[in-house]
Design a protein around this motif. Structure first.
Motif, PDB file in Angstrom:
ATOM      1  N   ALA A  53       1.504  -1.159   0.088  1.00  0.00           N
ATOM      2  CA  ALA A  53      -0.042   0.240   0.343  1.00  0.00           C
ATOM      3  C   ALA A  53       0.789   1.403  -0.091  1.00  0.00           C
ATOM      4  CB  ALA A  53      -0.704  -0.352   1.315  1.00  0.00           C
ATOM      5  N   THR A  54       0.917   2.483  -0.858  1.00  0.00           N
ATOM      6  CA  THR A  54       1.240   3.470  -0.902  1.00  0.00           C
ATOM      7  C   THR A  54       1.613   4.232   0.069  1.00  0.00           C
ATOM      8  OG1 THR A  54       1.083   3.277  -3.281  1.00  0.00           O
ATOM      9  CG2 THR A  54       1.805   5.408  -2.337  1.00  0.00           C
ATOM     10  N   VAL A  55       2.352   4.771   0.614  1.00  0.00           N
ATOM     11  CA  VAL A  55       2.949   5.735   1.500  1.00  0.00           C
ATOM     12  C   VAL A  55       4.051   6.602   1.494  1.00  0.00           C
ATOM     13  CG1 VAL A  55       3.421   5.880   4.032  1.00  0.00           C
ATOM     14  CG2 VAL A  55       2.189   3.964   3.144  1.00  0.00           C
ATOM     15  N   SER A  56       3.242   7.853   0.879  1.00  0.00           N
ATOM     16  CA  SER A  56       3.822   9.055   0.426  1.00  0.00           C
ATOM     17  C   SER A  56       4.756   9.019   1.046  1.00  0.00           C
ATOM     18  CB  SER A  56       3.183  10.152   0.268  1.00  0.00           C
ATOM     19  OG  SER A  56       3.756  11.469  -0.548  1.00  0.00           O
ATOM     20  N   GLY A  57       6.426   8.968   0.525  1.00  0.00           N
ATOM     21  CA  GLY A  57       7.867   9.286   1.226  1.00  0.00           C
ATOM     22  C   GLY A  57       8.529   8.387   2.504  1.00  0.00           C
ATOM     23  N   CYS A  58       7.613   7.318   1.868  1.00  0.00           N
ATOM     24  CA  CYS A  58       7.915   6.163   2.938  1.00  0.00           C
ATOM     25  C   CYS A  58       7.848   4.713   1.680  1.00  0.00           C
ATOM     26  CB  CYS A  58       7.129   5.482   3.852  1.00  0.00           C
ATOM     27  SG  CYS A  58       6.904   6.607   4.749  1.00  0.00           S
ATOM     28  N   LEU A  59       9.096   4.352   0.841  1.00  0.00           N
ATOM     29  CA  LEU A  59       9.024   3.809  -0.538  1.00  0.00           C
ATOM     30  C   LEU A  59      10.441   3.101   0.131  1.00  0.00           C
ATOM     31  CD1 LEU A  59       9.119   1.951  -2.645  1.00  0.00           C
ATOM     32  CD2 LEU A  59      10.053   3.807  -4.161  1.00  0.00           C
ATOM     33  N   VAL A  60      10.849   1.538   0.589  1.00  0.00           N
ATOM     34  CA  VAL A  60      11.328   1.590   1.128  1.00  0.00           C
ATOM     35  C   VAL A  60      11.937   0.248  -0.457  1.00  0.00           C
ATOM     36  CG1 VAL A  60      12.282  -0.908   1.714  1.00  0.00           C
ATOM     37  CG2 VAL A  60      10.459   0.054   3.368  1.00  0.00           C
ATOM     38  N   ILE A  61      13.405   1.589  -0.651  1.00  0.00           N
ATOM     39  CA  ILE A  61      13.597   1.289  -2.415  1.00  0.00           C
ATOM     40  C   ILE A  61      14.812   0.051  -1.686  1.00  0.00           C
ATOM     41  CG2 ILE A  61      15.474   2.112  -4.229  1.00  0.00           C
ATOM     42  CD1 ILE A  61      14.015   4.566  -3.152  1.00  0.00           C
ATOM     43  N   GLY A  62      14.636  -0.725  -2.855  1.00  0.00           N
ATOM     44  CA  GLY A  62      15.371  -1.732  -3.309  1.00  0.00           C
ATOM     45  C   GLY A  62      15.290  -3.089  -3.092  1.00  0.00           C
ATOM     46  N   CYS A  63      13.780  -3.415  -2.306  1.00  0.00           N
ATOM     47  CA  CYS A  63      13.297  -4.349  -1.756  1.00  0.00           C
ATOM     48  C   CYS A  63      12.169  -5.170  -2.437  1.00  0.00           C
ATOM     49  CB  CYS A  63      13.227  -4.586  -0.503  1.00  0.00           C
ATOM     50  SG  CYS A  63      12.779  -6.036   0.830  1.00  0.00           S
ATOM     51  N   THR A  64      11.735  -5.707  -2.258  1.00  0.00           N
ATOM     52  CA  THR A  64      10.531  -6.451  -3.054  1.00  0.00           C
ATOM     53  C   THR A  64      10.630  -7.966  -2.371  1.00  0.00           C
ATOM     54  OG1 THR A  64       9.362  -6.549  -4.889  1.00  0.00           O
ATOM     55  CG2 THR A  64      11.310  -7.440  -5.445  1.00  0.00           C
ATOM     56  N   SER A  65       9.213  -8.560  -1.693  1.00  0.00           N
ATOM     57  CA  SER A  65       9.069 -10.146  -2.089  1.00  0.00           C
ATOM     58  C   SER A  65       8.899 -10.753  -3.225  1.00  0.00           C
ATOM     59  CB  SER A  65       7.281  -9.614  -1.157  1.00  0.00           C
ATOM     60  OG  SER A  65       6.224  -9.582  -2.379  1.00  0.00           O
ATOM     61  N   THR A  66       8.760 -12.083  -3.118  1.00  0.00           N
ATOM     62  CA  THR A  66       8.676 -12.985  -4.443  1.00  0.00           C
ATOM     63  C   THR A  66       7.434 -13.560  -3.940  1.00  0.00           C
ATOM     64  OG1 THR A  66       9.302 -14.991  -2.633  1.00  0.00           O
ATOM     65  CG2 THR A  66      11.293 -13.770  -4.104  1.00  0.00           C
ATOM     66  N   ARG A  67       6.442 -13.887  -3.262  1.00  0.00           N
ATOM     67  CA  ARG A  67       5.261 -13.617  -3.757  1.00  0.00           C
ATOM     68  C   ARG A  67       3.941 -13.045  -3.710  1.00  0.00           C
ATOM     69  NH1 ARG A  67       3.124 -17.528   0.531  1.00  0.00           N
ATOM     70  NH2 ARG A  67       4.432 -17.540   2.489  1.00  0.00           N
ATOM     71  N   THR A  68       2.800 -13.082  -3.394  1.00  0.00           N
ATOM     72  CA  THR A  68       1.641 -12.759  -3.230  1.00  0.00           C
ATOM     73  C   THR A  68       1.486 -13.635  -1.809  1.00  0.00           C
ATOM     74  OG1 THR A  68       1.326 -12.156  -5.271  1.00  0.00           O
ATOM     75  CG2 THR A  68      -0.212 -12.326  -3.779  1.00  0.00           C
ATOM     76  N   ILE A  69       1.080 -12.921  -0.830  1.00  0.00           N
ATOM     77  CA  ILE A  69       0.397 -13.397   0.658  1.00  0.00           C
ATOM     78  C   ILE A  69      -1.186 -13.317   0.329  1.00  0.00           C
ATOM     79  CG2 ILE A  69       2.038 -14.177   1.478  1.00  0.00           C
ATOM     80  CD1 ILE A  69       1.824 -11.337   3.005  1.00  0.00           C
ATOM     81  N   SER A  70      -1.807 -13.321   0.988  1.00  0.00           N
ATOM     82  CA  SER A  70      -3.434 -13.328   1.376  1.00  0.00           C
ATOM     83  C   SER A  70      -3.518 -12.731   3.436  1.00  0.00           C
ATOM     84  CB  SER A  70      -4.255 -13.903   1.071  1.00  0.00           C
ATOM     85  OG  SER A  70      -3.922 -15.254   1.662  1.00  0.00           O
ATOM     86  N   ASN A  71      -2.566 -13.731   3.954  1.00  0.00           N
ATOM     87  CA  ASN A  71      -2.318 -13.833   5.050  1.00  0.00           C
ATOM     88  C   ASN A  71      -1.174 -12.992   5.324  1.00  0.00           C
ATOM     89  OD1 ASN A  71      -4.873 -14.450   6.084  1.00  0.00           O
ATOM     90  ND2 ASN A  71      -3.801 -16.784   5.411  1.00  0.00           N
ATOM     91  N   ALA A  72      -1.006 -12.263   6.729  1.00  0.00           N
ATOM     92  CA  ALA A  72       0.242 -11.795   7.402  1.00  0.00           C
ATOM     93  C   ALA A  72       1.082 -12.101   7.818  1.00  0.00           C
ATOM     94  CB  ALA A  72       0.343 -10.692   8.184  1.00  0.00           C
ATOM     95  N   THR A  73       2.248 -12.566   7.070  1.00  0.00           N
ATOM     96  CA  THR A  73       3.251 -13.169   6.749  1.00  0.00           C
ATOM     97  C   THR A  73       4.688 -13.388   6.762  1.00  0.00           C
ATOM     98  OG1 THR A  73       3.812 -15.891   7.298  1.00  0.00           O
ATOM     99  CG2 THR A  73       3.086 -14.482   4.692  1.00  0.00           C
ATOM    100  N   ALA A  74       5.338 -14.528   7.972  1.00  0.00           N
ATOM    101  CA  ALA A  74       6.964 -13.447   6.708  1.00  0.00           C
ATOM    102  C   ALA A  74       7.152 -14.562   5.510  1.00  0.00           C
ATOM    103  CB  ALA A  74       7.705 -14.065   7.985  1.00  0.00           C
ATOM    104  N   VAL A  75       7.684 -13.617   3.976  1.00  0.00           N
ATOM    105  CA  VAL A  75       7.800 -13.504   3.199  1.00  0.00           C
ATOM    106  C   VAL A  75       9.515 -14.027   2.670  1.00  0.00           C
ATOM    107  CG1 VAL A  75       7.226 -13.645   0.119  1.00  0.00           C
ATOM    108  CG2 VAL A  75       5.639 -13.491   2.374  1.00  0.00           C
ATOM    109  N   THR A  76       9.960 -14.933   1.578  1.00  0.00           N
ATOM    110  CA  THR A  76      11.269 -13.930   0.940  1.00  0.00           C
ATOM    111  C   THR A  76      10.847 -12.764   0.023  1.00  0.00           C
ATOM    112  OG1 THR A  76      11.294 -16.423   1.636  1.00  0.00           O
ATOM    113  CG2 THR A  76      13.016 -14.347   0.070  1.00  0.00           C
ATOM    114  N   CYS A  77      11.835 -12.091   0.561  1.00  0.00           N
ATOM    115  CA  CYS A  77      12.323 -10.971   0.099  1.00  0.00           C
ATOM    116  C   CYS A  77      13.580 -10.492  -0.514  1.00  0.00           C
ATOM    117  CB  CYS A  77      11.724  -9.837   0.831  1.00  0.00           C
ATOM    118  SG  CYS A  77      10.095  -9.524   1.152  1.00  0.00           S
ATOM    119  N   ILE A  78      13.568 -10.320  -1.364  1.00  0.00           N
ATOM    120  CA  ILE A  78      15.203  -9.324  -2.499  1.00  0.00           C
ATOM    121  C   ILE A  78      15.627  -8.154  -2.150  1.00  0.00           C
ATOM    122  CG2 ILE A  78      16.679 -10.019  -4.446  1.00  0.00           C
ATOM    123  CD1 ILE A  78      14.575 -12.300  -5.557  1.00  0.00           C
TER     124      ILE A  78
END
Length: 160
Positions: free
Chosen positions: A121-146
């Motif tokens: 969800a976009t939050v102005s001025g709060c983008l974590v540049i350089g990190c993305t997840s590797t899969r879509t989730i429906s429940n809040a959980t820990a996910v492999t990110c790069i």
């Protein structure tokens, strides 16, 4: 951390935390997955897989939209670190990160009001540049990110 140090720094154990410093805070090591980790002191209790903000004095706290305004360096705790304790956080590479529910993969991630949790969800001025997840989730959980490089908080207008 599923990775190991390839820097030749003796005694690195990424699952150990300690009430006394085992290394100088700010010490960085290269990891077997091409990433990097930093030794920090927790300024509050940090949960496993929590995204953290790292200050200039190498203290870490759970990352929130509020504290991202004052410290732009981001790390990712792979183990819990008690308040006042020392431990390693991953700066880049392949790691687990706590994400909010209904978060898509391969999209920009942003801070949230919940400490240590990122979301798409976009939050102005709060983008974590350089990190993305590797899969879509429906429940809040820990996910492999790069994180391909050092993750930081982006400020200013983001292209839309």
């Amino acid at each position: 951390m599923p990775t190991f140090s390839v820097s030749g720094v003796i005694g690195t154990n990424f699952t150990d935390t300690s009430s006394t410093a085992q290394f100088t805070t700010g010490t960085k090591v290269l990891l077997s997955d091409g990433g990097e980790a930093m030794y920090v002191q927790a300024s509050e209790a940090i949960n496993t897989y929590g995204a953290v903000t790292i200050t200039a004095s190498q203290t870490a706290a759970l990352l929130t939209t509020t504290n991202s305004a004052s410290s732009k360096r981001v790390g990712f705790a792979q183990v819990s670190i008690a308040s006042g304790y020392y431990g390693w956080v991953q700066l880049s590479g392949v790691m687990q990160v706590n994400l909010a529910a209904n978060c898509d993969d391969n999209v920009p991630l942003y801070t949230t009001a919940t400490g240590g949790v990122l979301d798409d969800a976009t939050v102005s001025g709060c983008l974590v540049i350089g990190c993305t997840s590797t899969r879509t989730i429906s429940n809040a959980t820990a996910v492999t990110c790069i994180a391909a490089g050092i993750a930081v908080i982006g400020t200013g207008a983001m292209p839309g």
